[in-house]
Motif scaffolding. Structure first.
Motif, PDB file in Angstrom:
ATOM      1  N   ALA A  63       0.851  -1.199   0.000  1.00  0.00           N
ATOM      2  CA  ALA A  63       0.000   0.000   0.000  1.00  0.00           C
ATOM      3  C   ALA A  63       0.882   1.243   0.000  1.00  0.00           C
ATOM      4  CB  ALA A  63      -0.921  -0.020   1.209  1.00  0.00           C
ATOM      5  N   ALA A  64       1.580   1.439  -1.100  1.00  0.00           N
ATOM      6  CA  ALA A  64       2.569   2.520  -1.182  1.00  0.00           C
ATOM      7  C   ALA A  64       1.968   3.788  -1.766  1.00  0.00           C
ATOM      8  CB  ALA A  64       3.753   2.075  -2.035  1.00  0.00           C
ATOM      9  N   LYS A  65       2.530   4.908  -1.310  1.00  0.00           N
ATOM     10  CA  LYS A  65       2.237   6.194  -1.936  1.00  0.00           C
ATOM     11  C   LYS A  65       3.454   6.552  -2.782  1.00  0.00           C
ATOM     12  CE  LYS A  65      -0.076   9.361   0.208  1.00  0.00           C
ATOM     13  NZ  LYS A  65      -0.501  10.438   1.154  1.00  0.00           N
ATOM     14  N   ILE A  66       3.213   6.831  -4.054  1.00  0.00           N
ATOM     15  CA  ILE A  66       4.283   7.117  -5.008  1.00  0.00           C
ATOM     16  C   ILE A  66       4.152   8.545  -5.499  1.00  0.00           C
ATOM     17  CG2 ILE A  66       5.261   6.499  -7.269  1.00  0.00           C
ATOM     18  CD1 ILE A  66       4.112   3.687  -6.871  1.00  0.00           C
ATOM     19  N   VAL A  67       5.269   9.243  -5.601  1.00  0.00           N
ATOM     20  CA  VAL A  67       5.276  10.554  -6.238  1.00  0.00           C
ATOM     21  C   VAL A  67       5.844  10.391  -7.645  1.00  0.00           C
ATOM     22  CG1 VAL A  67       6.383  12.823  -6.283  1.00  0.00           C
ATOM     23  CG2 VAL A  67       5.422  11.964  -4.162  1.00  0.00           C
ATOM     24  N   HIS A  68       5.050  10.760  -8.648  1.00  0.00           N
ATOM     25  CA  HIS A  68       5.548  10.759 -10.029  1.00  0.00           C
ATOM     26  C   HIS A  68       5.991  12.184 -10.357  1.00  0.00           C
ATOM     27  CE1 HIS A  68       4.875   9.899 -14.600  1.00  0.00           C
ATOM     28  NE2 HIS A  68       6.131  10.212 -14.285  1.00  0.00           N
ATOM     29  N   VAL A  69       7.298  12.401 -10.352  1.00  0.00           N
ATOM     30  CA  VAL A  69       7.858  13.723 -10.594  1.00  0.00           C
ATOM     31  C   VAL A  69       7.860  13.980 -12.099  1.00  0.00           C
ATOM     32  CG1 VAL A  69       9.796  15.261 -10.156  1.00  0.00           C
ATOM     33  CG2 VAL A  69       9.323  13.369  -8.576  1.00  0.00           C
ATOM     34  N   GLY A  70       7.221  15.077 -12.504  1.00  0.00           N
ATOM     35  CA  GLY A  70       7.097  15.357 -13.934  1.00  0.00           C
ATOM     36  C   GLY A  70       6.065  14.465 -14.591  1.00  0.00           C
TER      37      GLY A  70
ATOM     38  N   LEU B 224      14.095  13.116   1.156  1.00  0.00           N
ATOM     39  CA  LEU B 224      14.432  11.692   1.126  1.00  0.00           C
ATOM     40  C   LEU B 224      14.753  11.156   2.512  1.00  0.00           C
ATOM     41  CD1 LEU B 224      16.649  11.433  -2.097  1.00  0.00           C
ATOM     42  CD2 LEU B 224      14.181  11.109  -1.857  1.00  0.00           C
ATOM     43  N   GLN B 225      14.236   9.969   2.779  1.00  0.00           N
ATOM     44  CA  GLN B 225      14.516   9.231   4.007  1.00  0.00           C
ATOM     45  C   GLN B 225      15.344   7.996   3.656  1.00  0.00           C
ATOM     46  OE1 GLN B 225      13.466  10.213   7.180  1.00  0.00           O
ATOM     47  NE2 GLN B 225      12.770  12.073   6.146  1.00  0.00           N
ATOM     48  N   PRO B 226      16.196   7.531   4.571  1.00  0.00           N
ATOM     49  CA  PRO B 226      17.010   6.350   4.271  1.00  0.00           C
ATOM     50  C   PRO B 226      16.166   5.173   3.804  1.00  0.00           C
ATOM     51  CG  PRO B 226      17.743   7.372   6.310  1.00  0.00           C
ATOM     52  CD  PRO B 226      16.463   8.069   5.915  1.00  0.00           C
ATOM     53  N   GLY B 227      16.599   4.547   2.707  1.00  0.00           N
ATOM     54  CA  GLY B 227      15.925   3.361   2.193  1.00  0.00           C
ATOM     55  C   GLY B 227      14.853   3.612   1.150  1.00  0.00           C
ATOM     56  N   VAL B 228      14.500   4.884   0.872  1.00  0.00           N
ATOM     57  CA  VAL B 228      13.469   5.132  -0.131  1.00  0.00           C
ATOM     58  C   VAL B 228      14.007   4.782  -1.514  1.00  0.00           C
ATOM     59  CG1 VAL B 228      12.463   6.956   1.279  1.00  0.00           C
ATOM     60  CG2 VAL B 228      14.036   7.548  -0.578  1.00  0.00           C
ATOM     61  N   LYS B 229      13.079   4.485  -2.415  1.00  0.00           N
ATOM     62  CA  LYS B 229      13.448   4.095  -3.774  1.00  0.00           C
ATOM     63  C   LYS B 229      13.180   5.228  -4.758  1.00  0.00           C
ATOM     64  CE  LYS B 229      12.081  -0.787  -3.166  1.00  0.00           C
ATOM     65  NZ  LYS B 229      13.426  -1.400  -3.258  1.00  0.00           N
ATOM     66  N   LEU B 230      14.058   5.333  -5.744  1.00  0.00           N
ATOM     67  CA  LEU B 230      13.796   6.106  -6.951  1.00  0.00           C
ATOM     68  C   LEU B 230      13.699   5.094  -8.081  1.00  0.00           C
ATOM     69  CD1 LEU B 230      15.148   8.257  -5.024  1.00  0.00           C
ATOM     70  CD2 LEU B 230      15.872   9.427  -7.115  1.00  0.00           C
TER      71      LEU B 230
ATOM     72  N   THR C 243       7.244  13.419   1.443  1.00  0.00           N
ATOM     73  CA  THR C 243       8.019  12.300   1.972  1.00  0.00           C
ATOM     74  C   THR C 243       7.233  11.012   1.736  1.00  0.00           C
ATOM     75  OG1 THR C 243       9.029  13.703   3.659  1.00  0.00           O
ATOM     76  CG2 THR C 243       9.106  11.323   4.023  1.00  0.00           C
ATOM     77  N   VAL C 244       7.717  10.201   0.817  1.00  0.00           N
ATOM     78  CA  VAL C 244       7.049   8.947   0.441  1.00  0.00           C
ATOM     79  C   VAL C 244       8.125   7.865   0.281  1.00  0.00           C
ATOM     80  CG1 VAL C 244       5.129  10.111  -0.722  1.00  0.00           C
ATOM     81  CG2 VAL C 244       7.169   9.510  -2.027  1.00  0.00           C
ATOM     82  N   PRO C 245       7.717   6.610   0.186  1.00  0.00           N
ATOM     83  CA  PRO C 245       8.714   5.536   0.030  1.00  0.00           C
ATOM     84  C   PRO C 245       9.241   5.364  -1.388  1.00  0.00           C
ATOM     85  CG  PRO C 245       6.526   4.604   0.240  1.00  0.00           C
ATOM     86  CD  PRO C 245       6.369   6.071   0.477  1.00  0.00           C
ATOM     87  N   VAL C 246       8.516   5.908  -2.392  1.00  0.00           N
ATOM     88  CA  VAL C 246       8.905   5.691  -3.791  1.00  0.00           C
ATOM     89  C   VAL C 246       8.703   6.974  -4.600  1.00  0.00           C
ATOM     90  CG1 VAL C 246       8.517   4.341  -5.891  1.00  0.00           C
ATOM     91  CG2 VAL C 246       8.210   3.260  -3.645  1.00  0.00           C
ATOM     92  N   TYR C 247       9.712   7.323  -5.385  1.00  0.00           N
ATOM     93  CA  TYR C 247       9.625   8.439  -6.338  1.00  0.00           C
ATOM     94  C   TYR C 247       9.836   7.859  -7.737  1.00  0.00           C
ATOM     95  CZ  TYR C 247      10.220  11.211  -2.113  1.00  0.00           C
ATOM     96  OH  TYR C 247      10.066  11.753  -0.858  1.00  0.00           O
ATOM     97  N   PHE C 248       8.982   8.237  -8.653  1.00  0.00           N
ATOM     98  CA  PHE C 248       9.000   7.653 -10.003  1.00  0.00           C
ATOM     99  C   PHE C 248       9.281   8.729 -11.037  1.00  0.00           C
ATOM    100  CE2 PHE C 248       6.418   6.332 -13.815  1.00  0.00           C
ATOM    101  CZ  PHE C 248       7.297   5.351 -14.248  1.00  0.00           C
ATOM    102  N   PHE C 249      10.108   8.376 -12.015  1.00  0.00           N
ATOM    103  CA  PHE C 249      10.450   9.270 -13.121  1.00  0.00           C
ATOM    104  C   PHE C 249      10.326   8.465 -14.416  1.00  0.00           C
ATOM    105  CE2 PHE C 249      12.763  10.392  -9.358  1.00  0.00           C
ATOM    106  CZ  PHE C 249      12.756  11.783  -9.306  1.00  0.00           C
ATOM    107  N   ARG C 250       9.614   9.018 -15.384  1.00  0.00           N
ATOM    108  CA  ARG C 250       9.481   8.332 -16.679  1.00  0.00           C
ATOM    109  C   ARG C 250      10.050   9.235 -17.774  1.00  0.00           C
ATOM    110  NH1 ARG C 250       6.480   4.649 -20.049  1.00  0.00           N
ATOM    111  NH2 ARG C 250       5.671   5.692 -21.913  1.00  0.00           N
TER     112      ARG C 250
END
Length: 449
Positions: free
Chosen positions: A276-283, A368-374, A339-346
């Protein structure tokens, strides 16, 4: 991109390179590298072609699928279990063709400017739109509609027919092929017009730009700028509405490039593993990727960040997804505040030089927090002779276009690693996911702060 075709499906193996798990296609029985030094090469190629054609046709017949054709109703969609045969045939037939040409004709094949002029004419006059599906029009009728004499229109359209764009089913009459029907798609027609009117004039200035600004990564020191009286792409989009629309049309055609379609995003990575992740799609523009993810993964919520103009008010989001596709004004270079666990770039980095790509990464650091994914959906360029030559030629052509517009480029694995290290050594490239159906990889980066 003449016909909408299925993406590459390669047999993959895993290799541990510098601590990063990376997948490459296994070598085939016939290597992708040319064996032109062998005096019997044309005989080898002929045998390979004959064998592979027989196997391909057998598989298509067994699955009750049509054989490849220029018939206007043919949709070149191939099942996964024949893609390796198709790859082999495309490379072998191209090599045989080029071996049998004189050197001058090989150069002409790749340098012919007139071919693009013909495609531009067919697209700009909207000729595929004039001919109804299954119908025919005479050269005279088409000429009258667009105000050209018969001899002029016949000259252009017969040149197009030599490239299998349109056909002449009976003397003086023009009908569709599968390629001209594809050109009737507004997005594809817009792309063809953009290539002829905007990309090509700028492409002729690539070497001029290299000589004027050696090794530049600045977006205002490009072939495009030389061809447009000092204007960058952004300047043209902001001041010339007609050309801006062509640029948008050209960009929208990417969904028709085999292996780039947005529908492939859901299978390019194990999104379900995020829970149940919240993702930020940058751009994230109008939320196209967010829609694709949320409709397939009900536990995921996506925050789309972009400028107001690019987000378009979220008008594409279906009613049932509006609670899980959220919009927030921001952008690639705006300091991150979520502040989320995942940031997405396409496809966010390819159009930019390294110093600007680094700025995007640095803009994320405040949140960014330690362990987050890009998770970065982009291209990792292959080394030579790793992928089929037809695919490599396409990739390298796209790579050169990126230089034209903004001094961007497609990056090799070592260049991606160097980019992350230069932005901040706490960005660690963990893994490159190479999907079986997409030409875009997923680069997984962890923040080790």
């Amino acid at each position: 991109m003449a016909i909408k075709i299925a993406p590459l499906v390669a047999v993959l193996c895993s290799s541990l390179l510098s601590g990063v798990l990376f997948s490459f296609p296994l070598a085939s029985a016939t290597p992708y590298a040319s064996m032109a030094g062998n005096s019997s090469r044309i005989v080898e190629l002929a045998a390979q072609i004959s064998s592979n054609v027989a196997q391909l046709q057998g598989q298509l017949s067994a699955q009750d699928l049509p054989s490849p054709s220029f018939n206007e109703n043919f949709n070149a969609s191939y099942p996964a279990n024949v893609t390796h045969l198709r790859d082999s045939l495309l490379d072998a037939t191209a090599e045989l063709h080029e071996l049998l040409l004189d050197p001058l004709l090989v150069l002409f094949k790749f340098a012919s400017i007139s071919n693009l002029a013909i495609i531009d004419a067919v697209a700009r006059y909207k000729i595929p739109d004039m001919i109804p599906p299954g119908g025919r029009m005479s050269f005279e009728e088409i000429g009258e509609k667009i105000g050209l004499e018969t001899n002029v229109i016949r000259r252009f359209l017969r040149s197009a027919m030599a490239m299998h764009i349109l056909e002449e089913p009976e003397p003086g009459m023009v009908g569709h092929t599968s390629i001209s029907r594809f050109l009737a798609n507004p997005a594809i027609n817009g792309w063809a017009e953009f290539e002829g009117r905007d990309t090509w004039p700028a492409s002729t200035r690539i070497v001029d730009a290299l000589q004027k600004w050696p090794n530049s990564q600045q977006p205002n020191e490009t072939a495009w700028v030389l061809a447009n009286n000092g204007k960058t792409v952004q300047d043209v989009i902001a001041t010339e509405p007609e050309r801006a629309q062509r640029f948008i049309n050209g960009r929208s055609a990417i969904d028709y490039v085999p292996g780039y379609n947005m529908s492939l995003l859901s299978t390019a990575y194990d999104w379900a593993s995020l829970g149940a992740a919240k993702i930020v799609h940058v751009g994230g523009a109008m939320g196209q990727a967010a829609i694709e993810l949320t409709k397939n993964f009900p536990d995921i919520t996506v925050i789309v960040q972009d400028s107001k103009a690019m987000m378009g008010g979220g008008q594409l989001v279906p009613e049932d997804l509006k609670g899980r596709v959220l919009f927030e004004e921001g952008g690639l270079f705006v300091p991150q505040n979520e502040t989320v666990p995942v940031y997405f770039f396409r496809l966010a980095f390819r159009g930019l030089g390294d110093q600007f790509a680094q700025q995007i990464l640095k803009a994320q650091i405040p949140a960014l927090q330690p362990g987050v994914k890009l998770l970065i959906q982009d291209v990792v360029m292959p080394e030579q002779n790793v992928v089929p030559l037809w695919k490599e030629r396409t990739q390298r052509s796209v790579d050169m276009a990126l230089q034209v517009f903004g001094n961007g480029r497609e990056r090799y694995l070592d260049e991606w690693k160097a980019l992350f290290a230069a932005a901040d050594e706490r960005f660690v490239l963990e893994k490159v996911h190479v999907p079986t159906d997409s030409l875009l990889d997923i680069i997984e980066v962890t923040w080790k702060g």
